[in-house]
Motif scaffolding. Structure first.
Motif, mmCIF file in Angstrom:
data_model
loop_
_atom_site.group_PDB
_atom_site.id
_atom_site.type_symbol
_atom_site.label_atom_id
_atom_site.label_comp_id
_atom_site.label_asym_id
_atom_site.label_seq_id
_atom_site.Cartn_x
_atom_site.Cartn_y
_atom_site.Cartn_z
ATOM 1 N N GLU A 186 0.819 -1.218 0.000
ATOM 2 C CA GLU A 186 0.000 0.000 0.000
ATOM 3 C C GLU A 186 0.852 1.267 0.000
ATOM 4 O OE1 GLU A 186 -2.512 -3.265 1.735
ATOM 5 O OE2 GLU A 186 -0.468 -2.533 2.078
ATOM 6 N N MET A 187 2.081 1.146 0.491
ATOM 7 C CA MET A 187 2.969 2.314 0.552
ATOM 8 C C MET A 187 3.600 2.647 -0.798
ATOM 9 S SD MET A 187 2.458 2.953 3.704
ATOM 10 C CE MET A 187 3.656 4.171 4.254
ATOM 11 N N THR A 188 3.382 1.800 -1.781
ATOM 12 C CA THR A 188 3.957 2.071 -3.106
ATOM 13 C C THR A 188 3.372 3.328 -3.739
ATOM 14 O OG1 THR A 188 2.322 0.639 -4.201
ATOM 15 C CG2 THR A 188 4.429 -0.368 -3.564
ATOM 16 N N ARG A 189 2.256 3.808 -3.214
ATOM 17 C CA ARG A 189 1.685 5.039 -3.776
ATOM 18 C C ARG A 189 2.633 6.226 -3.594
ATOM 19 N NH1 ARG A 189 -0.948 4.240 1.128
ATOM 20 N NH2 ARG A 189 -1.152 6.070 2.504
ATOM 21 N N TYR A 190 3.419 6.197 -2.523
ATOM 22 C CA TYR A 190 4.405 7.255 -2.304
ATOM 23 C C TYR A 190 5.536 7.155 -3.336
ATOM 24 C CZ TYR A 190 2.104 7.998 2.193
ATOM 25 O OH TYR A 190 1.181 8.260 3.177
ATOM 26 N N GLN A 191 5.923 5.947 -3.658
ATOM 27 C CA GLN A 191 6.966 5.746 -4.668
ATOM 28 C C GLN A 191 6.467 6.164 -6.050
ATOM 29 O OE1 GLN A 191 7.175 1.600 -3.588
ATOM 30 N NE2 GLN A 191 9.345 1.778 -3.107
ATOM 31 N N ALA A 192 5.228 5.792 -6.375
ATOM 32 C CA ALA A 192 4.665 6.169 -7.672
ATOM 33 C C ALA A 192 4.614 7.679 -7.817
ATOM 34 C CB ALA A 192 3.269 5.569 -7.826
ATOM 35 N N ASP A 193 4.260 8.358 -6.724
ATOM 36 C CA ASP A 193 4.236 9.824 -6.742
ATOM 37 C C ASP A 193 5.638 10.383 -6.912
ATOM 38 O OD1 ASP A 193 2.866 12.475 -6.215
ATOM 39 O OD2 ASP A 193 4.263 12.448 -4.519
ATOM 40 N N ALA A 194 6.620 9.733 -6.274
ATOM 41 C CA ALA A 194 8.007 10.183 -6.400
ATOM 42 C C ALA A 194 8.517 10.008 -7.823
ATOM 43 C CB ALA A 194 8.895 9.416 -5.421
ATOM 44 N N ILE A 195 8.076 8.944 -8.491
ATOM 45 C CA ILE A 195 8.475 8.711 -9.882
ATOM 46 C C ILE A 195 7.719 9.627 -10.824
ATOM 47 C CG2 ILE A 195 8.521 7.001 -11.752
ATOM 48 C CD1 ILE A 195 8.778 4.833 -9.589
ATOM 49 N N GLY A 196 6.450 9.887 -10.515
ATOM 50 C CA GLY A 196 5.635 10.754 -11.363
ATOM 51 C C GLY A 196 4.912 10.014 -12.465
ATOM 52 N N ILE A 197 4.578 8.748 -12.235
ATOM 53 C CA ILE A 197 3.833 7.953 -13.212
ATOM 54 C C ILE A 197 2.558 7.457 -12.541
ATOM 55 C CG2 ILE A 197 3.828 5.872 -14.646
ATOM 56 C CD1 ILE A 197 6.835 6.145 -14.922
ATOM 57 N N LYS A 198 1.451 7.519 -13.272
ATOM 58 C CA LYS A 198 0.156 7.111 -12.725
ATOM 59 C C LYS A 198 0.189 5.643 -12.317
ATOM 60 C CE LYS A 198 -4.797 6.907 -13.707
ATOM 61 N NZ LYS A 198 -5.881 7.196 -14.688
ATOM 62 N N GLN A 199 -0.355 5.375 -11.130
ATOM 63 C CA GLN A 199 -0.376 4.015 -10.612
ATOM 64 C C GLN A 199 -1.794 3.459 -10.630
ATOM 65 O OE1 GLN A 199 0.498 3.526 -6.398
ATOM 66 N NE2 GLN A 199 1.532 1.587 -6.774
ATOM 67 N N ILE A 200 -1.904 2.194 -10.995
ATOM 68 C CA ILE A 200 -3.177 1.482 -10.961
ATOM 69 C C ILE A 200 -3.058 0.363 -9.945
ATOM 70 C CG2 ILE A 200 -4.790 0.050 -12.278
ATOM 71 C CD1 ILE A 200 -3.882 1.605 -14.771
ATOM 72 N N MET A 201 -3.911 0.388 -8.935
ATOM 73 C CA MET A 201 -3.935 -0.647 -7.913
ATOM 74 C C MET A 201 -4.936 -1.722 -8.319
ATOM 75 S SD MET A 201 -1.848 0.286 -5.407
ATOM 76 C CE MET A 201 -1.291 1.588 -4.292
ATOM 77 N N VAL A 202 -4.508 -2.972 -8.293
ATOM 78 C CA VAL A 202 -5.361 -4.090 -8.700
ATOM 79 C C VAL A 202 -5.597 -4.993 -7.497
ATOM 80 C CG1 VAL A 202 -5.623 -6.051 -10.246
ATOM 81 C CG2 VAL A 202 -4.398 -4.004 -11.029
ATOM 82 N N PRO A 203 -6.802 -4.984 -6.924
ATOM 83 C CA PRO A 203 -7.076 -5.872 -5.792
ATOM 84 C C PRO A 203 -7.206 -7.321 -6.239
ATOM 85 C CG PRO A 203 -9.069 -4.712 -6.436
ATOM 86 C CD PRO A 203 -7.960 -4.142 -7.280
ATOM 87 N N SER A 204 -6.744 -8.234 -5.405
ATOM 88 C CA SER A 204 -6.832 -9.651 -5.729
ATOM 89 C C SER A 204 -6.986 -10.456 -4.448
ATOM 90 C CB SER A 204 -5.578 -10.120 -6.477
ATOM 91 O OG SER A 204 -5.597 -11.519 -6.676
ATOM 92 N N MET A 205 -7.812 -11.499 -4.505
ATOM 93 C CA MET A 205 -7.959 -12.392 -3.360
ATOM 94 C C MET A 205 -6.681 -13.190 -3.122
ATOM 95 S SD MET A 205 -10.849 -11.926 -1.918
ATOM 96 C CE MET A 205 -11.012 -13.410 -0.928
ATOM 97 N N GLY A 206 -5.828 -13.264 -4.141
ATOM 98 C CA GLY A 206 -4.557 -13.952 -3.979
ATOM 99 C C GLY A 206 -4.629 -15.446 -4.172
ATOM 100 N N ILE A 207 -5.700 -15.916 -4.797
ATOM 101 C CA ILE A 207 -5.818 -17.346 -5.071
ATOM 102 C C ILE A 207 -4.874 -17.719 -6.205
ATOM 103 C CG2 ILE A 207 -7.397 -19.193 -5.776
ATOM 104 C CD1 ILE A 207 -9.673 -17.479 -4.581
#
Length: 232
Positions: free
Chosen positions: A56-77
């Motif tokens: 979840e903290m990768t949003r800070y890294q994406a902002d630091a890079i300056g590229i739009k981030q897409i979060m994909v939720p998954s049950m992890g099966i």
């Protein structure tokens, strides 16, 4: 024209770790345009495909890079989480390739290649087959500031949690690799990492608050708060 290079518009898988970040760096260096960072948030802490700790903290890294981030939720099966990724990629238009930081995992490589084939994307794996020590030293020489956020292998104890991958750490990993047979890049599931700074970051990240959790043979370094510092 012979030798003419055509830049690609690509999407990159992004876990926040050293290898996915370095793959983006090398992809940009080649002149390609990284349109999106795609981060799968799996509910499975033991996923074979995706990182879980601090994702979840990768949003800070994406902002630091300056590229739009897409979060994909998954049950992890198992296997279904790959389909979750594919479904997310299908919704993106105008991209021509998929970038991954896979170094040695054939399990991950085969599934990413399958997705690319099915979606008609070029499969880009700039780190594939690189020698682990060389990879770590390249990243460190370029100014990657990386910390270890989980360990799960013989020889890696609680002291590694939150530790920076500097020259001393690389030397110790080299020794541990010879003694215990671990992969220095953690490609065998030995650990996970989080990048705080690198050449493509416009901001430096600093851990403001974190907690270590040790379970006897493995542990995690959970980041609770980060500071973002603009680079001068």
């Amino acid at each position: 024209m012979v030798g003419e290079y055509s830049a690609l518009r690509v999407v990159s898988l992004f876990s926040g770790g050293k290898d996915s970040t370095y793959a983006i760096y090398r992809t940009l260096l080649e002149g390609n345009s990284v349109e999106y960072l795609v981060t799968v948030i799996t509910r499975n802490p033991d996923s074979w495909m995706f990182h879980r700790i601090n994702v979840e903290m990768t949003r800070y890294q994406a902002d630091a890079i300056g590229i739009k981030q897409i979060m994909v939720p998954s049950m992890g099966i198992k296997e279904e989480e790959v389909e979750d990724l594919k479904a997310a990629l299908e919704r993106l238009s105008g991209v021509e390739g998929l970038v991954s930081g896979v170094v040695a995992s054939r399990y991950q490589r085969n599934r990413i290649e399958k997705i690319c084939e099915e979606l008609g994307l070029e499969c880009i794996m700039p780190l594939w087959g690189m020698e682990p020590e060389r990879l770590l030293r390249e990243q460190y020489a370029l100014g990657f500031e990386t910390i270890v956020t989980s360990v799960s292998a013989e020889g890696l104890d609680e002291s590694w949690l939150g530790r920076k991958l500097d020259e001393a750490a690389i030397e110790e990993l080299r020794w541990l690799s010879k003694k215990f047979g671990i992969n220095m890049c953690f490609e065998g599931g030995e650990g996970e990492t989080f990048v705080l700074d690198c050449p493509i970051f416009r901001k430096r990240l600093r851990v403001k608050e974190a907690v270590k959790k040790w379970f006897g043979y493995s542990g995690v370094y959970e980041i609770l708060k980060l500071d973002c510092i603009d680079k001068v």
